[in-house]
Design a protein around this motif. Structure first.
Motif, PDB file in Angstrom:
ATOM      1  N   THR A 207     120.479  -7.643 -17.264  1.00 19.20           N
ATOM      2  CA  THR A 207     119.767  -8.517 -16.349  1.00 19.20           C
ATOM      3  C   THR A 207     119.519  -7.771 -15.050  1.00 19.20           C
ATOM      4  OG1 THR A 207     120.809 -10.467 -17.271  1.00 19.20           O
ATOM      5  CG2 THR A 207     119.848 -10.691 -15.095  1.00 19.20           C
ATOM      6  N   THR A 208     118.280  -7.794 -14.608  1.00 16.32           N
ATOM      7  CA  THR A 208     117.907  -7.160 -13.358  1.00 16.32           C
ATOM      8  C   THR A 208     117.421  -8.235 -12.408  1.00 16.32           C
ATOM      9  OG1 THR A 208     117.198  -5.182 -14.539  1.00 16.32           O
ATOM     10  CG2 THR A 208     116.395  -5.452 -12.286  1.00 16.32           C
ATOM     11  N   ILE A 209     118.006  -8.317 -11.242  1.00 16.78           N
ATOM     12  CA  ILE A 209     117.516  -9.222 -10.211  1.00 16.78           C
ATOM     13  C   ILE A 209     116.919  -8.355  -9.128  1.00 16.78           C
ATOM     14  CG2 ILE A 209     118.107 -10.997  -8.529  1.00 16.78           C
ATOM     15  CD1 ILE A 209     120.392 -11.806 -10.399  1.00 16.78           C
ATOM     16  N   ALA A 210     115.654  -8.593  -8.846  1.00 14.42           N
ATOM     17  CA  ALA A 210     114.932  -7.720  -7.930  1.00 14.42           C
ATOM     18  C   ALA A 210     114.223  -8.535  -6.866  1.00 14.42           C
ATOM     19  CB  ALA A 210     113.921  -6.899  -8.706  1.00 14.42           C
ATOM     20  N   GLU A 211     113.902  -7.889  -5.798  1.00 11.39           N
ATOM     21  CA  GLU A 211     113.155  -8.528  -4.713  1.00 11.39           C
ATOM     22  C   GLU A 211     111.652  -8.408  -4.912  1.00 11.39           C
ATOM     23  OE1 GLU A 211     114.394 -10.446  -2.281  1.00 11.39           O
ATOM     24  OE2 GLU A 211     116.269 -10.170  -3.346  1.00 11.39           O
ATOM     25  N   SER A 212     111.223  -7.602  -5.875  1.00 15.21           N
ATOM     26  CA  SER A 212     109.796  -7.472  -6.147  1.00 15.21           C
ATOM     27  C   SER A 212     109.607  -7.182  -7.630  1.00 15.21           C
ATOM     28  CB  SER A 212     109.198  -6.331  -5.329  1.00 15.21           C
ATOM     29  OG  SER A 212     109.602  -5.095  -5.863  1.00 15.21           O
ATOM     30  N   PRO A 213     108.429  -7.505  -8.163  1.00 15.26           N
ATOM     31  CA  PRO A 213     108.165  -7.202  -9.568  1.00 15.26           C
ATOM     32  C   PRO A 213     108.256  -5.711  -9.877  1.00 15.26           C
ATOM     33  CG  PRO A 213     106.578  -8.776  -8.751  1.00 15.26           C
ATOM     34  CD  PRO A 213     107.374  -8.304  -7.566  1.00 15.26           C
ATOM     35  N   ALA A 214     107.774  -4.865  -8.986  1.00 16.52           N
ATOM     36  CA  ALA A 214     107.840  -3.421  -9.212  1.00 16.52           C
ATOM     37  C   ALA A 214     109.290  -2.954  -9.283  1.00 16.52           C
ATOM     38  CB  ALA A 214     107.089  -2.675  -8.109  1.00 16.52           C
TER      39      ALA A 214
ATOM     40  N   ARG B 111     102.046 -11.711 -13.773  1.00 18.65           N
ATOM     41  CA  ARG B 111     101.311 -11.276 -14.969  1.00 18.65           C
ATOM     42  C   ARG B 111     101.538  -9.780 -15.221  1.00 18.65           C
ATOM     43  NH1 ARG B 111      97.322 -14.778 -12.732  1.00 18.65           N
ATOM     44  NH2 ARG B 111      96.255 -13.027 -11.759  1.00 18.65           N
ATOM     45  N   GLU B 112     101.466  -9.007 -14.156  1.00 18.57           N
ATOM     46  CA  GLU B 112     101.669  -7.557 -14.260  1.00 18.57           C
ATOM     47  C   GLU B 112     103.080  -7.240 -14.759  1.00 18.57           C
ATOM     48  OE1 GLU B 112     102.052  -3.995 -11.036  1.00 18.57           O
ATOM     49  OE2 GLU B 112     100.456  -5.450 -10.708  1.00 18.57           O
ATOM     50  N   LEU B 113     104.067  -7.920 -14.212  1.00 18.38           N
ATOM     51  CA  LEU B 113     105.455  -7.687 -14.619  1.00 18.38           C
ATOM     52  C   LEU B 113     105.650  -8.028 -16.089  1.00 18.38           C
ATOM     53  CD1 LEU B 113     108.443  -7.059 -14.015  1.00 18.38           C
ATOM     54  CD2 LEU B 113     108.687  -9.464 -13.365  1.00 18.38           C
ATOM     55  N   VAL B 114     105.132  -9.173 -16.519  1.00 11.51           N
ATOM     56  CA  VAL B 114     105.285  -9.590 -17.915  1.00 11.51           C
ATOM     57  C   VAL B 114     104.608  -8.589 -18.848  1.00 11.51           C
ATOM     58  CG1 VAL B 114     104.618 -11.368 -19.594  1.00 11.51           C
ATOM     59  CG2 VAL B 114     105.647 -12.028 -17.411  1.00 11.51           C
TER      60      VAL B 114
ATOM     61  N   LEU C 189     105.257  -4.404 -22.909  1.00 13.24           N
ATOM     62  CA  LEU C 189     104.822  -3.120 -23.464  1.00 13.24           C
ATOM     63  C   LEU C 189     105.999  -2.148 -23.531  1.00 13.24           C
ATOM     64  CD1 LEU C 189     101.313  -2.734 -21.802  1.00 13.24           C
ATOM     65  CD2 LEU C 189     101.829  -3.295 -24.200  1.00 13.24           C
ATOM     66  N   ARG C 190     106.822  -2.154 -22.506  1.00 13.78           N
ATOM     67  CA  ARG C 190     108.003  -1.282 -22.487  1.00 13.78           C
ATOM     68  C   ARG C 190     108.975  -1.658 -23.607  1.00 13.78           C
ATOM     69  NH1 ARG C 190     110.947   0.024 -16.950  1.00 13.78           N
ATOM     70  NH2 ARG C 190     109.423   1.673 -16.936  1.00 13.78           N
TER      71      ARG C 190
END
Length: 153
Positions: A2-9, A36-39, A44-45
């Motif tokens: 699980t990654t909790i981030a402050e931004s999608p990037a 949308r970009e993150l999903v 794909l990854r």
């Protein structure tokens, strides 16, 4: 993982090949595009390219609903792989008002149609299952997308 981030990037940069990714978003219209970009990039990854089109649309609809609540606390999107070819998209926001589901069909009076509410019709059509979990400080709307089963080797 699980990654909790402050931004999608930042979330994508810390995403493992499978698992869960979580990112926080601002209450801004552009956050739907970032989600949308993150999903897309995450799927794909993970090698789940066959789910991208539907998952991106579902994430966009759930994020747009959250943004429109106007509660201004936080919006969190979580994407998790729940099967070989299945993902769960969850969007949590600080409003306890449930999203509105407008049943499809022809209106009897088009002038009385609400401005929104059709996004959940799209979600309902694309997902195997979706729902709402009320939380003490808001709600979480989730949707599960299943792709075709992959042949065994």
């Amino acid at each position: 993982m699980t990654t909790i981030a402050e931004s999608p990037a930042q979330a994508l940069a810390h995403t493992d090949l499978t698992g869960t990714v979580t990112a926080a978003f601002a209450y801004e219209v552009k956050s739907a595009g970032l989600a949308r970009e993150l999903v897309k990039d995450t799927l794909l990854r993970w090698g789940l390219g066959d789910l991208v089109e539907n998952a991106v649309l579902v994430a966009s609809e759930l994020m747009t609903n959250a943004i429109q609540t106007g509660c201004r606390r936080s919006i969190t999107l979580t994407l998790e792989q729940i099967g070989e070819s299945a993902v769960r998209i969850s969007v949590e926001d600080g409003s306890r008002y449930p999203p509105v589901f407008i049943k499809p069909g022809l209106p009897t009076n088009p002038d009385r149609l609400p401005a929104g509410g059709r996004g959940l019709v799209i979600v309902d059509g694309l997902c195997k299952r979706w729902g709402l979990d009320l939380r003490p400080q808001g709600k979480c709307v989730f949707a599960e997308i299943h792709g075709p089963r992959r042949p065994r080797r």
